[in-house]
Design a protein around this motif. Structure first.
Motif, mmCIF file in Angstrom:
data_model
loop_
_atom_site.group_PDB
_atom_site.id
_atom_site.type_symbol
_atom_site.label_atom_id
_atom_site.label_comp_id
_atom_site.label_asym_id
_atom_site.label_seq_id
_atom_site.Cartn_x
_atom_site.Cartn_y
_atom_site.Cartn_z
ATOM 1 N N VAL A 161 -30.720 11.120 26.599
ATOM 2 C CA VAL A 161 -30.886 9.656 27.840
ATOM 3 C C VAL A 161 -30.026 10.357 28.906
ATOM 4 C CG1 VAL A 161 -30.497 7.480 27.636
ATOM 5 C CG2 VAL A 161 -30.927 8.334 25.739
ATOM 6 N N THR A 162 -30.545 10.196 29.754
ATOM 7 C CA THR A 162 -30.333 10.566 30.972
ATOM 8 C C THR A 162 -31.381 10.630 32.311
ATOM 9 O OG1 THR A 162 -29.884 12.766 32.002
ATOM 10 C CG2 THR A 162 -31.279 13.017 30.845
ATOM 11 N N ARG A 163 -30.353 10.720 33.248
ATOM 12 C CA ARG A 163 -30.771 10.527 34.825
ATOM 13 C C ARG A 163 -31.323 11.956 35.544
ATOM 14 N NH1 ARG A 163 -27.342 7.198 35.063
ATOM 15 N NH2 ARG A 163 -27.764 4.856 34.574
ATOM 16 N N SER A 164 -30.095 12.766 35.050
ATOM 17 C CA SER A 164 -29.726 14.037 35.539
ATOM 18 C C SER A 164 -29.898 15.833 34.546
ATOM 19 C CB SER A 164 -28.806 13.883 36.508
ATOM 20 O OG SER A 164 -27.245 13.932 35.726
ATOM 21 N N LEU A 165 -29.498 15.200 33.751
ATOM 22 C CA LEU A 165 -29.470 16.856 32.793
ATOM 23 C C LEU A 165 -30.159 17.689 32.825
ATOM 24 C CD1 LEU A 165 -27.597 17.319 30.177
ATOM 25 C CD2 LEU A 165 -29.417 17.288 28.543
ATOM 26 N N ARG A 166 -29.733 18.396 32.977
ATOM 27 C CA ARG A 166 -30.438 20.154 33.531
ATOM 28 C C ARG A 166 -30.303 21.125 32.514
ATOM 29 N NH1 ARG A 166 -33.393 18.025 38.005
ATOM 30 N NH2 ARG A 166 -31.598 17.794 39.741
ATOM 31 N N LEU A 167 -31.856 21.455 31.848
ATOM 32 C CA LEU A 167 -32.049 21.845 30.776
ATOM 33 C C LEU A 167 -33.443 22.834 30.616
ATOM 34 C CD1 LEU A 167 -32.703 19.037 27.271
ATOM 35 C CD2 LEU A 167 -30.522 20.738 27.645
ATOM 36 N N ASP A 168 -32.400 24.184 30.698
ATOM 37 C CA ASP A 168 -33.452 25.363 30.611
ATOM 38 C C ASP A 168 -33.919 25.344 29.772
ATOM 39 O OD1 ASP A 168 -31.699 26.261 32.704
ATOM 40 O OD2 ASP A 168 -30.451 27.368 32.295
#
Ligand SMILES: NC(=O)c1ccc[n+]([C@@H]2O[C@H](COP(=O)([O-])OP(=O)(O)OC[C@H]3O[C@@H](n4cnc5c(N)ncnc54)[C@H](OP(=O)(O)O)[C@@H]3O)[C@@H](O)[C@H]2O)c1
Length: 253
Positions: A113-120
């Motif tokens: 759950v996130t607003r901002s997590l950047r997953l490559d």
């Protein structure tokens, strides 16, 4: 690891872990049953040096893996994904076999759950996942979800957690395990979306300023808990509570 069950949830179960974590559970109608699993020091710290691993130990890891083995989806907030360096679940062959025999996927999926997590695309949670990792965001979140991950967008400003659980239920999830952290767990409890809490009380005093089990606005009145099971391994205590009310029931082992 020797786990002694002091108050059994399911006295008829074969192993201590099954006695502690098994038994009949209340199931809500339109969302999965939500279990939460957390570890805290006796003075309430949920992290030591920024991570939960300093609070854990072999018996806690056994409970952790046992619970993961039972559920369809492991749910965590982005703070936990970052701090505790999440990777895809990788159960033993025996657990995979048990899961398949129960009609579950061999491996539980991970949902963040996130607003901002950047997953490559190359992040292990994406590139090594046997079940696509689900990224759950608000509809207006400004982030790119990698092609190898699933995306659920629900709510504006923040994830509508009830709607997100409803969508996971529609996709077949019957059991979800929230592994924290305190912000996500606080949001879920405040919304009445947690059915059981598994708490490991780690025998130590940590002080510091890590979060308590739940962060967020004070709950008035507080959310009541009912003791369901108690176990120990050495000086470590394992407590299982029912949280709130629910209807219906399902056996789980
Ligand atoms: N002791 C334990 O059992 C345990 C378990 C887990 C974690 N921890 C510890 O807890 C610490 C992390 O705490 P935390 O509270 O930051 O963890 P967290 O709850 O995993 O992460 C918080 C983040 O989750 C996202 N989030 C939560 N609810 C949301 C909602 N309704 N909508 C949108 N996003 C939402 C937000 O992500 P964005 O910032 O991306 O918006 C928020 O900043 C770490 O030190 C970790 O080691 C301890």
């Amino acid at each position: 690891m020797n786990i002694e069950v002091l108050i059994p949830a399911d006295a008829s179960a074969a192993t201590p872990l099954e006695r502690f974590a098994g038994g009949t559970r209340a199931v809500p109608p339109h969302r999965p049953l939500v279990l939460a699993n957390m570890v805290a020091s006796v003075d309430g710290a949920t992290a030591v040096d920024g991570e939960s691993r300093g609070l854990s130990g072999p018996a806690d890891r056994e409970v952790f893996h046992h619970l993961r083995g039972l559920v369809d989806v492991v749910l965590a907030g982005s703070g936990t994904m970052r701090a505790d360096r999440y990777r895809p679940a990788n159960p033993s062959d025996a657990v995979r076999g048990e899961r398949l025999a129960r009609g579950q996927h061999a491996v539980p999926g991970i949902a963040v759950v996130t607003r901002s997590l950047r997953l490559d695309d190359s992040a292990p949670l994406v590139s090594r996942a046997e079940v696509a990792t689900v990224v759950i965001t608000p509809e207006d979140a400004d982030l790119r979800v990698p092609a190898g991950a699933d995306h659920l967008a629900v709510g504006r400003g923040a994830v509508d957690l009830a709607a997100a659980l409803g969508l996971l239920h529609e996709r077949g999830a019957r059991l979800v395990l929230c592994e924290g952290g305190p912000t996500l767990l606080g949001n879920l409890v405040a919304a009445g979306l947690v059915d059981e809490l598994f708490l490991t009380l780690s025998p130590g005093l940590a002080a510091g300023d890590s979060s308590r089990l739940l962060s967020g606005p004070e709950l008035v009145p507080m959310s009541p808990l009912r003791l369901r099971a108690l176990a120990r391994s050495g000086d470590m205590l394992f407590v299982r509570y029912d949280v709130g009310d629910a209807a219906g029931s399902t056996p789980l082992r």
